[in-house]
Design a protein around this motif. Structure first.
Motif, PDB file in Angstrom:
ATOM      1  N   MET A 156       6.378  59.792 -26.350  1.00 55.59           N
ATOM      2  CA  MET A 156       6.711  61.266 -25.754  1.00 55.59           C
ATOM      3  C   MET A 156       6.546  62.294 -26.720  1.00 55.59           C
ATOM      4  O   MET A 156       6.504  63.466 -26.442  1.00 55.59           O
ATOM      5  CB  MET A 156       8.139  61.084 -25.199  1.00 55.59           C
TER       6      MET A 156
ATOM      7  N   ALA B 146       7.980  67.634 -16.332  1.00 51.33           N
ATOM      8  CA  ALA B 146       8.540  66.547 -16.326  1.00 51.33           C
ATOM      9  C   ALA B 146       8.096  65.976 -17.575  1.00 51.33           C
ATOM     10  O   ALA B 146       6.874  66.050 -17.937  1.00 51.33           O
ATOM     11  CB  ALA B 146       8.053  65.796 -15.109  1.00 51.33           C
TER      12      ALA B 146
ATOM     13  N   ILE C 208     -10.513  64.629 -19.345  1.00 47.14           N
ATOM     14  CA  ILE C 208      -9.145  64.293 -18.680  1.00 47.14           C
ATOM     15  C   ILE C 208      -8.617  65.655 -19.547  1.00 47.14           C
ATOM     16  O   ILE C 208      -8.500  65.679 -20.686  1.00 47.14           O
ATOM     17  CB  ILE C 208      -8.434  63.053 -18.916  1.00 47.14           C
ATOM     18  N   LYS C 209      -7.518  66.222 -18.643  1.00 48.70           N
ATOM     19  CA  LYS C 209      -6.566  67.246 -19.497  1.00 48.70           C
ATOM     20  C   LYS C 209      -5.357  66.391 -19.819  1.00 48.70           C
ATOM     21  O   LYS C 209      -4.931  65.706 -18.676  1.00 48.70           O
ATOM     22  CB  LYS C 209      -6.371  68.318 -18.489  1.00 48.70           C
ATOM     23  N   LEU C 210      -5.063  66.254 -21.140  1.00 48.31           N
ATOM     24  CA  LEU C 210      -3.759  65.695 -21.312  1.00 48.31           C
ATOM     25  C   LEU C 210      -2.774  66.330 -21.961  1.00 48.31           C
ATOM     26  O   LEU C 210      -3.014  67.049 -23.081  1.00 48.31           O
ATOM     27  CB  LEU C 210      -4.325  64.791 -22.420  1.00 48.31           C
ATOM     28  N   TYR C 211      -1.742  66.583 -21.034  1.00 47.85           N
ATOM     29  CA  TYR C 211      -0.498  67.255 -21.447  1.00 47.85           C
ATOM     30  C   TYR C 211       0.360  66.442 -22.508  1.00 47.85           C
ATOM     31  O   TYR C 211       0.717  65.380 -22.029  1.00 47.85           O
ATOM     32  CB  TYR C 211       0.517  67.420 -20.399  1.00 47.85           C
ATOM     33  N   ILE C 212       0.396  66.937 -23.381  1.00 43.87           N
ATOM     34  CA  ILE C 212       1.155  66.180 -24.691  1.00 43.87           C
ATOM     35  C   ILE C 212       2.594  65.954 -24.747  1.00 43.87           C
ATOM     36  O   ILE C 212       3.524  66.950 -23.826  1.00 43.87           O
ATOM     37  CB  ILE C 212       0.750  66.921 -26.071  1.00 43.87           C
ATOM     38  N   GLY C 213       3.203  64.868 -24.938  1.00 46.26           N
ATOM     39  CA  GLY C 213       4.361  64.373 -24.431  1.00 46.26           C
ATOM     40  C   GLY C 213       4.555  63.812 -23.208  1.00 46.26           C
ATOM     41  O   GLY C 213       5.728  63.881 -22.574  1.00 46.26           O
ATOM     42  N   ALA C 214       3.453  63.423 -22.486  1.00 48.47           N
ATOM     43  CA  ALA C 214       3.377  62.862 -21.353  1.00 48.47           C
ATOM     44  C   ALA C 214       4.258  63.925 -20.494  1.00 48.47           C
ATOM     45  O   ALA C 214       4.831  63.456 -19.340  1.00 48.47           O
ATOM     46  CB  ALA C 214       4.164  61.517 -21.067  1.00 48.47           C
ATOM     47  N   SER C 215       3.927  65.234 -20.703  1.00 49.62           N
ATOM     48  CA  SER C 215       4.617  66.261 -19.757  1.00 49.62           C
ATOM     49  C   SER C 215       3.744  66.612 -18.626  1.00 49.62           C
ATOM     50  O   SER C 215       2.538  66.438 -18.867  1.00 49.62           O
ATOM     51  CB  SER C 215       5.044  67.285 -20.745  1.00 49.62           C
ATOM     52  N   ASN C 216       4.349  66.904 -17.623  1.00 52.06           N
ATOM     53  CA  ASN C 216       3.598  67.200 -16.434  1.00 52.06           C
ATOM     54  C   ASN C 216       4.094  68.535 -15.825  1.00 52.06           C
ATOM     55  O   ASN C 216       5.027  68.985 -15.938  1.00 52.06           O
ATOM     56  CB  ASN C 216       4.145  66.393 -15.529  1.00 52.06           C
ATOM     57  N   PRO C 217       2.855  69.198 -15.562  1.00 52.26           N
ATOM     58  CA  PRO C 217       3.276  70.677 -14.609  1.00 52.26           C
ATOM     59  C   PRO C 217       4.264  70.280 -13.477  1.00 52.26           C
ATOM     60  O   PRO C 217       4.202  69.076 -13.088  1.00 52.26           O
ATOM     61  CB  PRO C 217       1.936  71.087 -14.229  1.00 52.26           C
ATOM     62  N   PRO C 218       5.116  71.213 -13.130  1.00 50.84           N
ATOM     63  CA  PRO C 218       5.931  70.730 -11.902  1.00 50.84           C
ATOM     64  C   PRO C 218       5.164  70.441 -10.669  1.00 50.84           C
ATOM     65  O   PRO C 218       4.274  71.168 -10.306  1.00 50.84           O
ATOM     66  CB  PRO C 218       6.786  72.283 -11.972  1.00 50.84           C
TER      67      PRO C 218
ATOM     68  N   SER D  64       3.917  68.865  -8.042  1.00 53.69           N
ATOM     69  CA  SER D  64       2.496  68.359  -7.473  1.00 53.69           C
ATOM     70  C   SER D  64       2.990  68.123  -5.975  1.00 53.69           C
ATOM     71  O   SER D  64       3.618  67.344  -5.707  1.00 53.69           O
ATOM     72  CB  SER D  64       1.865  67.387  -7.941  1.00 53.69           C
TER      73      SER D  64
ATOM     74  N   ASN E  18       3.751  64.766 -10.462  1.00 60.74           N
ATOM     75  CA  ASN E  18       5.136  64.857 -10.640  1.00 60.74           C
ATOM     76  C   ASN E  18       5.681  65.854  -9.493  1.00 60.74           C
ATOM     77  O   ASN E  18       5.180  66.968  -9.235  1.00 60.74           O
ATOM     78  CB  ASN E  18       5.138  65.857 -12.008  1.00 60.74           C
TER      79      ASN E  18
END
Lengths: 391, 97, 189, 291
Positions: A97, A206, B4-14, B16, D50
């Motif tokens: 994470m 998230a 691929i666009k990788l959001y670090i921290g396996a974080s995700n935009p809100p 979808s 998400n």
């Protein structure tokens, strides 16, 4: 300020100066006194706004610092041995994470048989987790490594957990003079944590999502790249540390008397000092011996090791852990770093479960290697002869 | 190979809403706006949520978003005035020769 | 002092053997030495025989293992000489300072080893001054009186800092001084 | 922006989205969600898909209690405690079984967290394996029906009672069949400082073997038979109970579900049905359910 303190206090004090927002911990010998000291500072109101939480287990402690880190806090925990193994699942998770959790491991052997004494099997066992690992040679270095750990872990180009490994009892319980850092110096080095992403109602994201096959591999490889970047970033921070404190602990490795050395002894942790003394003695005897201290174990400084050892003929690796069924772990890593060079590597396992490592033992190993009395095969020194029997 | 666009921290935009689940079931909820009393029971219970109350001709009626309705029948079962019918999607209306 | 000196303290859990080593580590540091003290690495309970260690040197101390061949041995509890080999590994020319009421001659006979052994009735001194049989500070004084490797003034200063309660600190300083004077006289220097 | 969904991948007729959305609406979206591994996590938090409109974190199966405690401690340390409620959504497996330790720790330290267990009475994410929340006699893949065994042997664990025993300020049970009641309980929970535990009965259409159109009816029958009493404790005192006008026999609840179907033919089935009726009767007596 130079003061006679115990190792665990030196560590706890450095944690206090690093101003973590949340500390969660569970006691285990020989880490206990680190968290007891922090608990006392908390009770005295000396920790400022830091929240100190007593966990129900190491698993809970690791999970709490994970949650707090996700919420944007600077976090700290500490553990040993079984406690680290119990944390392992969470620590892998924190690394994945990309949460900059900082922990101190008071190194202790792994059960069974139960042993509270020192070796480094615990931290070595989670070397693959994506956690930076530094091994302290003495308590001054352990003290200094704590603010450094936060600084590197929280770097936006790193964002990985950081583990400061300190030999249990041998360092944690030693009472000796330490140059304690002052708040001003630490503040100058370590600014408050600004998380690049956090749990925030005004900007909801998230975290800890699951990744299907089109994404998973990229996330894992991204960790690897972050580790690579950490190598450079750490060197920069080591330099800054030297500027601020005047203490230079070297880079990822420290090579001493290696230029002309035919035999080099590779060691990690508190036995490095002992090896240094042995090298001095052996040099007086006319043996061309050097010492290579591995300070950073993850990211593994393979190039530095190769560069330091390229002129050696024989390399002795002192391993204080086993990889049961394979070569001892540090040896295996060192060998891979030296692949293709024309030299011999001697894997020597010593000091498991607190077994004494007398200086003379190290000297004898080197003499025996110099005289060709032992072959470059896995061997155990300081081991009693034994026979397995079933009652 | 795609980049691929990788959001670090396996974080995700809100939030979808890219996964349209309206094609999951064989049926769709259809509201009889005449019967609908705008009580909102279906809105409360819809697991997706795919129903909302909309102001129409000076009264509130339930409107089902068929992009997301999975045809689960939950709204049908909770409607106090039987204003919701479950209709088989056209594609499943097989004509037997 | 140009070489490393190693000291082993014997006590029972709860008697302050660790504190004794620690006080000397701080006092030695005040005198400009490198010092290292540490408890036995283990999980001893109250009442069981315990040991603690002190190293003191001009050079940084790198050996962190338990002291196997002490230059000096300090024993806080008279009952220990019957149950523990307190002189184990002591160096030739080593000195043992033992809380023992029956005198040095009796002690030497009992231990039967050819090393310098000094008995001191620390329990009696502690009872007189502290009113409690806590002998660790007395034995620190006796150790300094017998060996002189740190300054008694540094020890006194350390003790004043160590105890939060001024009254208790002063009593312990008196105790240390009395044990120190006694032992200095016995050793004749 | 919606607080949760649409576009999640829960089965048609699934119970827990009703609870999740209900809870978030009850809190006006002022929530940071901590979710354990499980069905809810899998259907809502795939990378790049998400479906949460509130901040959300998932770590592991068994640590939601501790992660929430950490989030809450961080908010306190960072002076952000007014920003949001920390809300856990965890399944019964994560709550009753594998995450029980960290939940107990969180409740023991009385962190300011609303812990919501959506109770679908087995590990439904992985295909209906028994948990300590699985009721007596239910067939799961790890308590299957055989010539000898009639499904799960042993009772459902009383997590509500265990939560109350921790001395936390608010504990309640709820059901997705009564969403307004559930939402009121979430709001009520939010009024207390400290740890709150709400357990919401939430049918699993696939695991229980029911049709989507029966989700609400089955959940309602669990309450109306006395098998799932809706109760509310404040500061350790039982303060409210949902009364039942005419308690229905448990068979009415059991016969609608595939997981209990064998009870009507298995040699030990009758015994189990009687046992379940006894559980319902005990609940009725203990909580005074009968109006």
């Amino acid at each position: 300020m130079r003061k006679v303190v115990r190792g665990f206090y030196a560590i706890a004090y450095a944690v206090k100066l690093s101003k973590p927002n949340v500390i969660a911990a569970y006691p285990i010998t020989p880490q206990t006194e680190i968290v007891e000291n922090l608990a006392q500072m908390y009770a005295n109101g000396d920790l400022g706004d830091t929240e100190y939480i007593t966990a129900e287990s190491e698993f809970g402690a690791a999970s709490m610092v994970l949650g707090a880190s996700a919420a944007g806090a600077r976090v700290f925990t500490a553990t040993s041995s079984q406690g680290l193994l119990l944390m392992t699942e969470v620590l892998y998770n924190a690394a994945g994470m990309r949460l900059p959790v900082v922990l101190v491991v008071a190194n202790r052997s792994i059960s069974a048989p139960l042993s509270i004494w020192n070796d480094i099997q615990d931290s070595i066992s989670i070397r693959d987790a994506g956690i930076i690992q530094l091994y302290a040679e003495n308590n001054q270095e352990a003290h200094d490594m704590v603010p450094l750990a936060f600084k590197v872990a929280e770097n936006r180009d790193v964002l990985l957990p950081f583990m400061v490994c300190v030999d249990g009892f041998k360092l944690t319980h030693a009472y000796e003079p330490i140059d304690l850092l002052d708040q001003e110096a630490v503040d100058r080095f370590l600014p408050p944590y600004k998380p690049p992403v956090k749990l925030d109602v005004n900007n909801p994201v998230a975290m800890g999502c699951y990744a299907p096959p089109p994404y998973y591999m990229e996330f894992r490889v991204a960790m690897e790249y972050a580790m690579d970047r950490a190598k450079e970033i750490m060197l920069e921070e080591f330099d800054k540390w030297y500027e601020i404190t005047g203490r230079n602990w070297g880079g990822h490795v420290v090579a001493e008397s290696c230029e002309d050395a035919e035999i080099v002894v590779v060691a990690m942790g508190s036995i490095v000092s002992l090896v240094r003394e042995a090298v001095k003695q052996l040099r007086q005897e006319g043996l061309k011996v050097g010492l290579l201290k591995i300070r950073t174990y993850r990211p593994f400084p393979a190039e530095d090791i190769r560069e330091s050892l390229k002129n050696a003929q024989k390399v002795i690796v002192l391993d204080r852990a086993l990889s049961v069924g394979a070569e001892p772990p540090v040896t295996a890593d060192v060998k891979s770093a030296l692949f293709g060079l024309d030299l011999e590597v001697y894997p020597v396992v010593v000091g498991l479960g607190g077994r004494d490592i007398p200086r003379e033992l190290i000297e004898d190993i080197v003499r025996n290697v110099a005289e060709g009395k032992i072959t470059p095969e896995k061997r155990y020194e300081g081991l009693n002869e034994f026979e397995e029997v079933i009652p | 190979m795609v980049k691929i666009k990788l959001y670090i921290g396996a974080s995700n935009p809100p939030l979808s809403t890219s996964m349209k689940t309206g094609d999951w079931g064989t049926e769709l909820a259809i509201v009889d706006e005449e019967k609908c009393i705008g009580c909102g029971q279906c809105v409360t219970f819809c697991p997706e949520p795919a129903v909302e109350l909309v102001e129409k001709d000076e009264k509130k009626v339930a409107v089902v978003n068929h992009d997301y309705c999975k045809g689960c029948w939950v709204c049908y079962t909770v409607c106090p005035v039987s204003a919701i019918e479950m209709e088989t999607k056209d594609i499943y209306k097989i004509e037997v020769c | 002092m140009d070489i490393l000196k190693e000291v082993r303290f014997h006590g029972r859990g709860g008697q302050g053997a660790v504190t004794a080593a620690d006080i000397l580590a701080v006092a030695g540091f005040k005198d400009g030495y490198y010092t290292l003290s540490f408890p036995m690495f283990g999980a001893e309970k109250r009442g069981t025989p315990v040991v603690s260690f002190l190293r003191i040197s001009d050079e940084p101390i790198v050996i962190r293992d338990e002291v196997k061949n002490p230059d000096f041995v300090v024993v806080m509890d008279p009952s220990l000489v019957d149950v523990v080999d307190v002189l184990a590994g002591i160096k030739d020319g080593g000195i043992a300072i033992i809380n023992y009421p029956k005198g040095s001659e009796d002690l030497k006979q009992k231990l039967g080893k050819d090393v310098e052994v000094h008995a001191i009735n620390a329990t009696k001194m502690a009872m007189e001054i502290l009113g409690r049989p806590i002998t660790n500070t007395a034995m620190v004084g006796a150790f300094v009186g017998a060996t002189g490797i740190v300054k008694i003034e540094s020890v006194e200063e350390t003790i004043m800092e160590w105890f939060g309660n001024k009254d208790i600190a002063e009593k312990n300083v008196r105790l240390v001084r009395e044990a120190y004077d006694h032992m200095k006289e016995v050793c004749g220097w | 922006m919606n607080l949760f969904g649409p576009g999640h991948g829960a089965c048609p007729g699934c119970g827990f989205p009703i609870a999740v959305r209900g809870a978030l609406e009850a809190l006006d979206g002022k929530a940071i969600v901590v979710n354990s591994t499980g069905c809810l996590e899998i259907v809502s938090s795939m990378y790049n898909r998400n479906t949460w409109g509130v901040p959300y974190v998932h770590s592991l199966f068994e640590n939601a209690g501790a992660v929430a405690a950490g989030v809450e401690a961080a908010l306190r340390a960072l002076k952000r405690e007014d920003e949001a409620h920390v809300v856990v959504f965890a399944g019964d497996g994560a709550t009753f079984d594998i995450g029980f330790g960290t939940l107990s720790g969180m409740m023991d330290r009385n962190h300011n967290v609303i812990y919501i267990c959506y109770d679908n009475e087995a590990y439904q994410n992985t295909g209906n394996q028994q948990s300590m929340a699985t009721p007596t006699g239910a067939a799961t893949t790890t308590t299957p029906v055989g010539n000898i065994l009639p499904g799960k042997v042993g009772r459902k664990k009383d997590m509500v009672g265990i939560a109350v025993a921790h001395g936390i300020p608010y504990v309640a049970s709820a059901s997705i069949a009564y969403p307004k009641d559930f939402q009121r309980k979430v709001k009520r929970a939010a009024e207390f400082k400290g740890a709150k535990y709400i357990q919401v009965h939430s049918p699993c259409v696939t695991g229980w073997g029911i049709d989507g159109k029966l989700t609400v009816e089955v959940a309602k029958l669990a309450v109306e038979t006395g098998l799932y009493p809706l109760v509310e404790y404040e500061n350790g005192q039982l303060v409210r109970v949902r009364k039942i006008k005419e308690r229905k026999p448990v068979t009415e609840y059991l016969k609608l579900q595939r997981r209990f179907r064998h009870l009507f033919s298995h040699p030990k089935g009758q015994e189990i049905i009687e046992e379940l009726q006894r559980v319902a009767d005990e609940n009725a007596k203990k909580y005074g359910l009968d109006a």
